[in-house]
Structure formats: structure tokens, C-alpha cells
Design an enzyme around this catalytic site. Structure first.
Site, PDB file in Angstrom:
ATOM      1  N   TYR A 120      78.974 -60.992 134.126  1.00  0.00           N
ATOM      2  CA  TYR A 120      79.077 -61.255 135.568  1.00  0.00           C
ATOM      3  C   TYR A 120      79.671 -60.026 136.253  1.00  0.00           C
ATOM      4  O   TYR A 120      80.683 -59.472 135.793  1.00  0.00           O
ATOM      5  CB  TYR A 120      79.988 -62.466 135.759  1.00  0.00           C
ATOM      6  CG  TYR A 120      80.130 -62.987 137.175  1.00  0.00           C
ATOM      7  CD1 TYR A 120      79.343 -64.040 137.636  1.00  0.00           C
ATOM      8  CD2 TYR A 120      81.083 -62.462 138.033  1.00  0.00           C
ATOM      9  CE1 TYR A 120      79.495 -64.542 138.918  1.00  0.00           C
ATOM     10  CE2 TYR A 120      81.247 -62.955 139.318  1.00  0.00           C
ATOM     11  CZ  TYR A 120      80.440 -63.996 139.755  1.00  0.00           C
ATOM     12  OH  TYR A 120      80.596 -64.492 141.019  1.00  0.00           O
ATOM     13  N   ARG A 136      86.953 -64.764 113.798  1.00  0.00           N
ATOM     14  CA  ARG A 136      87.499 -65.454 114.961  1.00  0.00           C
ATOM     15  C   ARG A 136      87.688 -66.949 114.765  1.00  0.00           C
ATOM     16  O   ARG A 136      88.428 -67.576 115.535  1.00  0.00           O
ATOM     17  CB  ARG A 136      86.601 -65.191 116.183  1.00  0.00           C
ATOM     18  CG  ARG A 136      86.478 -63.718 116.539  1.00  0.00           C
ATOM     19  CD  ARG A 136      87.836 -63.057 116.743  1.00  0.00           C
ATOM     20  NE  ARG A 136      87.695 -61.670 117.201  1.00  0.00           N
ATOM     21  CZ  ARG A 136      88.715 -60.885 117.493  1.00  0.00           C
ATOM     22  NH1 ARG A 136      89.960 -61.320 117.374  1.00  0.00           N
ATOM     23  NH2 ARG A 136      88.499 -59.637 117.905  1.00  0.00           N
TER      24      ARG A 136
END
EC number: 2.1.1.148
Length: 307
Positions: free
Chosen positions: A121, A223
């Protein structure tokens, strides 16, 4: 649900579409396509597109290795063989594209994995929403005493409340100033690309993230690990559930040989063999550093506890 009415309408429209295809589809992933899975307080993960399935991994492996795979009786056995022996190329034949909404500080950890295609974005072009990650009280913790990059015990009472109030107040004040700087009522207004520098790292951003399955497994191994920071770990855990629906054989092999496995150094293997032979091995006699010895003890203690 951290989605605007417009986004929800877009998802409903996408999920309502159907099209005949000759391409391979994964029934588990078809059921997940476009749906948003909430993460943290305002974040989400959703699948935008994917390519391949368990069979695509096997198809690539058999082209590559030819008669070398004839002894494997089925696709699941072949996939487990590939995972067990670190044959990574066949897993690269599968790809996935995700739409992720996440705090900026999580995105900066995430982007260290440089094996994906990313489009984020643009805060130069658009105005960021007033959405900030504020941790739940149980995740407001002190600095770890043994791990310089981790957290320890949760803060309690007035201290926790004070920290949360600071986070909320600073986030709101920074965004108020951001709006004031870019506003054009009675002024020219500061350029968005400059005004964004005043926003905190807990504001939310979004991106499209496309990656092949081999590199996705590498990301998830790091992760989704219990030692990973909580705020990125919950994204990885959500992605694990999606991958399990997409390529169940490959994910089970990944779970067994990567996510739930441990790596031992040559000195650790030697120490373990000596212990199994009845020798009382000490850290000094093992050839391991104090930290390595502590990590080794954690591994064998866990194994003994699970036995």
C-alpha cells in the site's frame, strides 16, 4: 472483522464467481480463496490466488529424478522423501499470493525474507487509515533477562496500564498531527510522502505477497517457531492452517521434518551417543559452548519429557 464494508462486498463478489478451468485446483484452497482470516486487532490474511497442489510437487519431482523415484509407492511417500532429503526444487512448483494487513513494525521483520514478490500500500499516493496495533494486556511484557531480542514476564497492574495508555495516546496524537499536516483547509497541506514520516510503527499497512512453497516453508519454519515474536508468529500460524488445506501431504511432511524437528551439531550428536552409551557427559567434556550446551539440554529434556 477488520474489513471495511467495501472490502467485504468485494470478497463476496469474488467468492460468488465461478469459472470452468483445466488447471489443477486444490479443493481445500478453493474453500479458502478470498476469505479474510483475522489476525491481531485489525489485521488479516487472505488468499488471492495459488498455483499447484501436492500432485504438482510429485509431477515435477518425477520429471527431474526419473527412475530414481520408482521405489516410492505413492505421492505422500514421495513428498516425505523430498522433504526429508532437502530436495527443495519440486516445492518451488507451487505458488501462493496473499493479501496481508499488518502493523508496519511486523512488515519490517517480514520483508527480511527476500524470496517473495511484494507490492505494498502506498502512503505516498493514499492516506493511511487510523488503525494501530495495541497489544492485549497479556502481551505487554518486560525485556527478557536471557534473550536480548525477546520479551519476558508480562507487566502487571499499574505499569501495564500506563504502557497501554502511552501507546494509545501517542498513536492518536501522531495521527492527529498527520491529518493536520496533510489537510488542505486554509493551507496548501504537506505532501503525503513527507507527512507519513510522523506516523508510528504500529500503524497498519497492507500488501500483496507472492511466494513459492519452498520459500514459504522457510518463512513458516522461522516465524511459526515458538521463539518468534508473537506479533509475526500469529500471522505465520494462520498461514500454516491455510497451507495445510492447500497441500496437506507437503504440509504434514513440513510439520514432521522442519517445524517439529530439531537440528543437532556434530558435537551434540557425539554427546548424545555418549549419553546413550551410559557416559555422564558434562558441558566441559562436550566441546559445546555454555549457550550451545543449554540449547542441547533443552532439546534432550523435551525429548525425554515426551517419551
Amino acid at each position: 472483522m477488520p474489513l471495511s464494508p467495501e472490502q467485504l462486498a468485494e470478497i463476496d463478489a469474488q467468492r460468488a464467481q465461478t469459472a470452468p478451468t483445466r488447471r489443477v485446483v486444490s479443493p481445500g484452497m478453493e474453500a479458502q480463496l478470498y476469505s479474510a482470516h483475522p489476525v491481531l486487532d485489525h489485521g488479516f490474511v487472505r488468499v488471492i490466488d495459488y498455483m499447484g497442489d501436492d500432485a504438482a510437487i510429485c509431477q515435477a519431482a518425477r520429471v527431474s529424478y526419473g527412475t530414481g523415484t520408482k521405489s516410492v509407492q505413492n505421492d505422500e511417500g514421495l513428498i516425505r522423501y523430498l522433504m526429508r532429503h532437502w530436495h527443495s526444487t519440486p516445492f518451488e512448483m507451487c505458488e501462493i499470493k496473499l493479501h496481508v494487513k499488518l502493523p508496519v513494525f511486523v512488515a519490517r521483520q517480514w520483508i527480511r525474507h527476500r524470496t517473495a514478490n511484494v507490492n505494498e500500500y502506498s502512503a505516498r499516493y493514499s492516506i493511511l487509515d487510523r488503525e494501530f496495533y495495541i497489544p492485549a494486556p497479556e502481551h505487554v511484557a518486560a525485556q527478557s533477562a536471557v534473550n536480548n531480542q525477546g520479551r519476558g514476564e508480562a507487566l502487571q497492574g499499574k505499569e501495564a496500564a500506563r504502557v497501554l495508555e502511552i501507546l494509545k495516546a501517542d498513536s492518536a496524537r501522531c495521527y492527529d498531527n498527520y491529518e493536520a499536516m496533510i489537510g488542505q483547509e486554509g493551507q496548501q497541506g504537506l505532501a503525503r510522502e513527507l507527512a507519513r514520516m510522523n506516523l508510528p510503527a504500529n500503524i497498519y499497512t497492507q500488501w500483496y505477497w507472492k511466494v513459492d512453497l519452498h520459500n514459504l516453508f522457510h518463512f513458516l519454519r522461522l516465524r511459526a517457531d515458538p521463539h518468534a515474536q508473537y506479533e509475526i508468529r500469529v500471522y505465520a500460524e494462520t498461514m500454516c492452517r491455510l497451507v495445510a488445506d492447500w497441500v496437506p501431504f507437503a504440509y504434514k511432511a513440513f510439520e514432521d521434518y522442519r517445524l517439529g524437528a530439531v537440528n543437532l551439531s556434530a558435537q551434540m550428536v557425539d554427546s548424545l551417543r555418549r549419553m546413550l552409551a551410559g557416559e555422564a557427559v558434562t558441558q566441559e567434556a562436550s566441546g559445546l559452548s555454555a549457550r550451545e550446551w543449554r540449547e542441547f539440554q533443552e532439546v534432550i529434556s523435551y525429548s525425554e519429557g515426551g517419551a
